[in-house]
Structures are given as structure tokens and as C-alpha cells.
Design a protein around this motif. Structure first.
Motif, mmCIF file in Angstrom:
data_model
loop_
_atom_site.group_PDB
_atom_site.id
_atom_site.type_symbol
_atom_site.label_atom_id
_atom_site.label_comp_id
_atom_site.label_asym_id
_atom_site.label_seq_id
_atom_site.Cartn_x
_atom_site.Cartn_y
_atom_site.Cartn_z
ATOM 1 N N UNK A 34 0.797 -1.233 0.000
ATOM 2 C CA UNK A 34 0.000 0.000 0.000
ATOM 3 C C UNK A 34 0.827 1.279 0.000
ATOM 4 N N UNK A 35 2.091 1.196 0.408
ATOM 5 C CA UNK A 35 2.936 2.391 0.480
ATOM 6 C C UNK A 35 3.853 2.544 -0.733
ATOM 7 N N UNK A 36 3.821 1.560 -1.630
ATOM 8 C CA UNK A 36 4.745 1.586 -2.770
ATOM 9 C C UNK A 36 4.453 2.733 -3.733
ATOM 10 N N UNK A 37 3.269 3.309 -3.669
ATOM 11 C CA UNK A 37 2.947 4.438 -4.539
ATOM 12 C C UNK A 37 3.568 5.743 -4.023
ATOM 13 N N UNK A 38 4.001 5.751 -2.760
ATOM 14 C CA UNK A 38 4.562 6.963 -2.147
ATOM 15 C C UNK A 38 6.043 6.856 -1.821
ATOM 16 N N UNK A 39 6.553 5.627 -1.765
ATOM 17 C CA UNK A 39 7.941 5.385 -1.344
ATOM 18 C C UNK A 39 8.634 4.538 -2.390
ATOM 19 N N UNK A 40 9.907 4.829 -2.672
ATOM 20 C CA UNK A 40 10.723 3.954 -3.518
ATOM 21 C C UNK A 40 11.408 2.927 -2.620
ATOM 22 N N UNK A 41 10.988 1.674 -2.769
ATOM 23 C CA UNK A 41 11.573 0.593 -1.979
ATOM 24 C C UNK A 41 12.707 -0.074 -2.749
ATOM 25 N N UNK A 42 13.735 -0.472 -2.021
ATOM 26 C CA UNK A 42 14.848 -1.252 -2.558
ATOM 27 C C UNK A 42 14.987 -2.481 -1.663
ATOM 28 N N UNK A 43 15.042 -3.656 -2.266
ATOM 29 C CA UNK A 43 15.063 -4.906 -1.502
ATOM 30 C C UNK A 43 16.467 -5.474 -1.406
ATOM 31 N N UNK A 44 16.853 -5.843 -0.214
ATOM 32 C CA UNK A 44 18.096 -6.569 0.053
ATOM 33 C C UNK A 44 17.692 -7.864 0.756
ATOM 34 N N UNK A 45 17.928 -8.999 0.108
ATOM 35 C CA UNK A 45 17.579 -10.279 0.728
ATOM 36 C C UNK A 45 18.648 -11.316 0.413
ATOM 37 N N UNK A 46 18.550 -12.443 1.067
ATOM 38 C CA UNK A 46 19.580 -13.469 0.981
ATOM 39 C C UNK A 46 19.088 -14.655 0.162
ATOM 40 N N UNK A 47 19.983 -15.201 -0.653
ATOM 41 C CA UNK A 47 19.698 -16.381 -1.458
ATOM 42 C C UNK A 47 20.405 -17.580 -0.845
ATOM 43 N N UNK A 48 19.656 -18.640 -0.608
ATOM 44 C CA UNK A 48 20.242 -19.849 -0.039
ATOM 45 C C UNK A 48 20.698 -20.838 -1.104
ATOM 46 N N UNK A 49 20.475 -20.503 -2.375
ATOM 47 C CA UNK A 49 20.891 -21.389 -3.458
ATOM 48 C C UNK A 49 20.347 -20.904 -4.781
ATOM 49 N N UNK A 50 20.549 -21.720 -5.809
ATOM 50 C CA UNK A 50 20.122 -21.345 -7.160
ATOM 51 C C UNK A 50 18.612 -21.185 -7.262
ATOM 52 N N UNK A 51 17.863 -21.916 -6.449
ATOM 53 C CA UNK A 51 16.406 -21.840 -6.524
ATOM 54 C C UNK A 51 15.918 -20.436 -6.170
ATOM 55 N N UNK A 52 16.544 -19.796 -5.179
ATOM 56 C CA UNK A 52 16.152 -18.437 -4.821
ATOM 57 C C UNK A 52 16.474 -17.454 -5.943
ATOM 58 N N UNK A 53 17.618 -17.652 -6.582
ATOM 59 C CA UNK A 53 17.994 -16.790 -7.709
ATOM 60 C C UNK A 53 16.986 -16.953 -8.846
ATOM 61 N N UNK A 54 16.633 -18.193 -9.135
ATOM 62 C CA UNK A 54 15.659 -18.455 -10.197
ATOM 63 C C UNK A 54 14.297 -17.861 -9.838
ATOM 64 N N UNK A 55 13.922 -17.967 -8.593
ATOM 65 C CA UNK A 55 12.637 -17.458 -8.128
ATOM 66 C C UNK A 55 12.506 -15.960 -8.396
#
Length: 414
Positions: A34-55
Motif C-alpha cells: 500500500x505504500x509503494x505508490x509513495x515510497x521507492x523501496x529497494x530490496x536486500x535479501x539473501x539467497x540460499x541457493x540457485x532456486x532463490x535466484x531463479x525465483x
């Protein structure tokens, strides 16, 4: 008129959150969108393997609806995965730094360096951290920060001592454990890293935080369309478990069910038209052994949990350990599904036995309630309605988003 400049917020999460299937991801995403129309979000998350990268690659368009940029960082090795000397240095250095959750840490110099680059590149104004495991980013980045507390995580991750240690090795690991636990308490309860605001799913968790910091109750909510209980199937009584089994308390719960509860239910399945459904990835062998394709179905991971909830007459939550609010109960009640739980399973929900939920701790009584539920649709309909009222009163979308807005106002992004 001068155009308003959108604020830049760097959001830290343990894993890629989209598509949002797990409860924690749903909670986080529902409070971002609901706040994405007012704020620029940048995501930092962790990948546990190739499946997360593919996802992330497959669902790039979905991520683009919320996040202006996405950074995937390789999950650091856990201490038990490291060579012995490296493990000792790792444990010692994090203990000296005063970091929490050392035995399951996400800290690495490369992760910190990557976060600093993102802060500079996108001129980040504030941070949102969606797990106390990632609190170290606040310690080193020195920006206004909201901690989105999903649980008091030190209740769930108390630093498990490895078995078989003796002598100085045992003393060393005990010292690290004490430092880790003390740091976790300092971060979560005393706000030792100086968060600008903290939000909580549970009022019980919020009351435990003694720090003088703005605190907001941001309840979990699910936008579900409940099927009126009277419109559910009359030919079968579908009893549902949902929750992945990579989490030990879930595996423990269904093994207890298989050993202690199922034998007392087995002979009632066919006469009372009861069908058991277990949904969750990596089911343990003892649970798989119950699958017969007729009265017991062990489905594994299910893509469309909403469809399963529409058909469910009763959710069972036979949990015996673990902490935090039970996402599966909030999700089921929001869909109008009555719940049978142990006391541990519904701790912190605010539901009253006999009014909003059925609570039984003994295996015989738990089994008896499954059979009684199948025979009494009027009682189940009343529990369904009571659960929906509880959700409207305590777990509404408006209450959740109001709390999030107030937390954002504390860090100056709204």
C-alpha cells in the motif's frame, strides 16, 4: 509547485519474499504494497541457493510492482558448515562485536559492503529490517530504521549448544552462547542498536520491550473471502494441517499427532466422513506413512492454499514447542475456518477456548474434539463466525497499515 521527492527505503529480508506464500512473507508484503505508490523501496535479501535466484528472475515483474531495485546476497555459511579453525574465529569475532544469533548469523563483510553501496547509489533515507537476525545492518549503517518484529526471535533461536563438546571447547562455546543470548536480549528487548521505531505482531511481544522507543502493534492480517460455513461440503469433513516441516516445531507436532492422536481418530475417519489433509513441504517419514489416498492425504507443498482453505472444515494446530504468533491460525480464521489447537499452538492470539477456538492439550481430548467437530456443524459454524469477529476486531488491515504509517512517520519517510 515543486514536485515532491519520494523517499528511498532499503528493505532487508531473510529470503526472497515473492510470490508471498509463507506467513512471514505475506505479513511483510501486505504492509509494503500500500505504500509503494509513495515510497521507492529497494530490496536486500539473501539467497540460499540457485532456486532463490531463479525465483527472483522468474518473478521479476512481480518484484517490480513493489521494489525499484533488488539485491540478492549469498547466504553466509552457518558455523557448522565451516572448517574448524574458521568456525572458531567466526564465533569469536561475532561475540566480540556484540552480535546476536551467532549460531545462525547472516552477518558477513560482503553483505555489509553491498548494503553500503546500495545506500550510496540510491541515496537511501531510511531502513526497514524484517528480522532481528538482520539487526546488524542498523548497527553499521547509521540510518533511521524501523524494526518489523515478527516474533521475539531469541525465544525461538536461543543458541543451541552442539552435543558432544567437552573441556575448553565446551567452555568456549558456552561463552559465545552467553554473549549471543545477551546481545539478542539487548537488541530485541532493550533496543541496544537504536532503532527509531519498532512494530510487533503480538501485544505480548510489545509489552516485553522495556526500551523507550516508539512501539506500534501492527497485527497480521489476511485479505481472505470467507466461504460461509453452511456452504461447505456436507459429504466430507476436511481436517487441515498447514505449515512447512523444515521448522522443527511443525515436524514435532505432526509426529506427535501420528503417534498419539491419530490412533484414537483412525477408526472414526470413515464412519464420520473425516478426511485429513497435511499441507507443507518436506513432511517427515512418520507422517508420510499415514497417507492412504482415501482418508489421509499428505500433500507436501501446495501452491493454492486459498483453495485448500475454502474446502477445509477444521484447522488443527497440535504444536508443543516454538514461539511467536501462529500465522496459520490467523490465516485460517480470516478464511472462516474453525481451529482446534494446543495451548502452545495458539499462545498470544487472544482467542478464548470455547468461544473463538477449541484448545486441548491431551492427545485423547484432541482426538475426541476432531470427531465431535465432524458431528456438530452448528458448533463449527458458530466458531467460524466467532473467529471472523476476532479477526475484524484485532487483526484488521486498517489497524496494521495505521501502525506501519506511524512507524514510517518516526523515520521521516511519510
Amino acid at each position: 509547485m515543486k514536485a515532491q521527492i519520494r523517499k528511498q527505503v532499503l528493505v532487508f529480508m531473510l529470503a526472497p519474499p515473492l510470490p508471498a506464500v509463507a506467513g512471514g512473507d505475506i505479513y511483510a508484503v501486505n504492509a509494503l504494497l500500500p505504500f509503494a505508490k509513495d515510497i521507492d523501496y529497494h530490496l536486500f535479501c539473501f539467497a540460499s541457493g540457485d532456486e532463490d535466484v531463479r525465483k527472483v528472475a522468474v518473478h521479476r515483474e512481480l518484484y517490480g510492482q513493489i521494489f525499484r531495485s533488488v539485491h540478492l546476497e549469498q547466504r553466509p555459511l552457518m558455523p557448522f558448515q565451516m572448517p574448524r579453525m574458521r568456525r572458531a574465529i567466526h564465533l569469536f569475532s561475532q561475540a566480540i562485536r556484540g552480535l546476536p544469533f551467532i549460531d545462525a548469523s547472516y552477518y558477513s563483510r560482503s553483505a555489509l559492503a553491498a548494503a553500503r553501496r546500495i545506500v550510496r547509489r540510491h541515496r537511501i533515507d531510511a531502513l526497514e529490517i524484517n528480522s532481528s537476525h538482520l539487526a546488524f545492518f542498523k548497527k553499521y549503517l547509521h540510518l533511521p530504521t524501523v524494526l518489523i518484529s515478527h516474533n521475539i526471535e531469541s525465544d525461538i533461536f536461543p543458541f543451541w549448544l552442539p552435543a558432544g563438546l567437552q573441556g575448553w571447547k565446551l567452555k568456549f562455546v558456552e561463552w559465545v552462547a552467553r554473549r549471543s543470548r545477551r546481545a539478542a536480549h539487548r537488541v530485541e528487548i532493550e533496543n541496544g542498536f537504536g532503532f527509531s521505531a519498532m512494530t510487533f505482531i503480538s501485544p505480548n511481544d510489545m509489552e516485553r520491550v522495556v526500551a523507550d522507543v516508539p512501539k506500534y502493534l501492527m497485527p497480521l492480517h489476511f485479505n481472505k473471502r470467507a466461504v460461509p460455513y453452511g456452504q461447505k461440503s456436507q459429504t466430507h469433513f476436511n481436517v487441515l494441517w498447514m505449515g512447512g516441516f523444515g521448522w522443527y516445531p511443525n515436524a514435532e507436532a505432526v509426529i506427535w499427532f501420528a503417534r498419539e492422536i491419530f490412533p484414537a481418530v483412525r477408526d472414526h475417519l470413515e464412519p464420520d466422513n473425516i478426511v485429513l489433509h497435511f499441507c507443507g513441504s518436506n513432511p517427515p517419514d512418520e507422517l508420510r506413512a499415514l497417507h492412504d489416498g482415501s482418508r489421509v492425504f499428505v500433500h507436501g507443498f501446495v501452491d493454492d492454499i486459498d483453495g485448500v482453505l475454502r474446502d477445509a472444515h477444521l484447522l488443527i494446530v497440535p504444536l508443543r514447542s516454538g514461539g511467536g504468533i501462529r500465522v496459520k491460525i490467523i490465516e485460517a480464521m480470516s478464511a472462516g475456518v474453525p481451529v482446534l489447537s494446543t495451548s502452545k499452538g495458539c499462545d498470544g492470539i487472544g482467542a478464548e477456548d470455547g468461544r473463538d477456538i477449541i484448545i486441548r492439550d491431551e492427545p485423547g481430548a484432541f482426538a475426541e474434539e476432531i470427531v465431535k467437530a465432524a458431528r456438530d456443524p452448528s458448533r463449527m459454524s458458530a466458531l467460524s463466525a466467532a473467529g471472523l469477529r476476532l479477526m475484524a476486531a484485532r487483526y484488521s488491515e486498517s489497524a496494521s497499515l495505521t501502525a506501519k504509517r506511524r512507524a514510517y512517520e518516526q523515520v521521516g519517510v511519510l
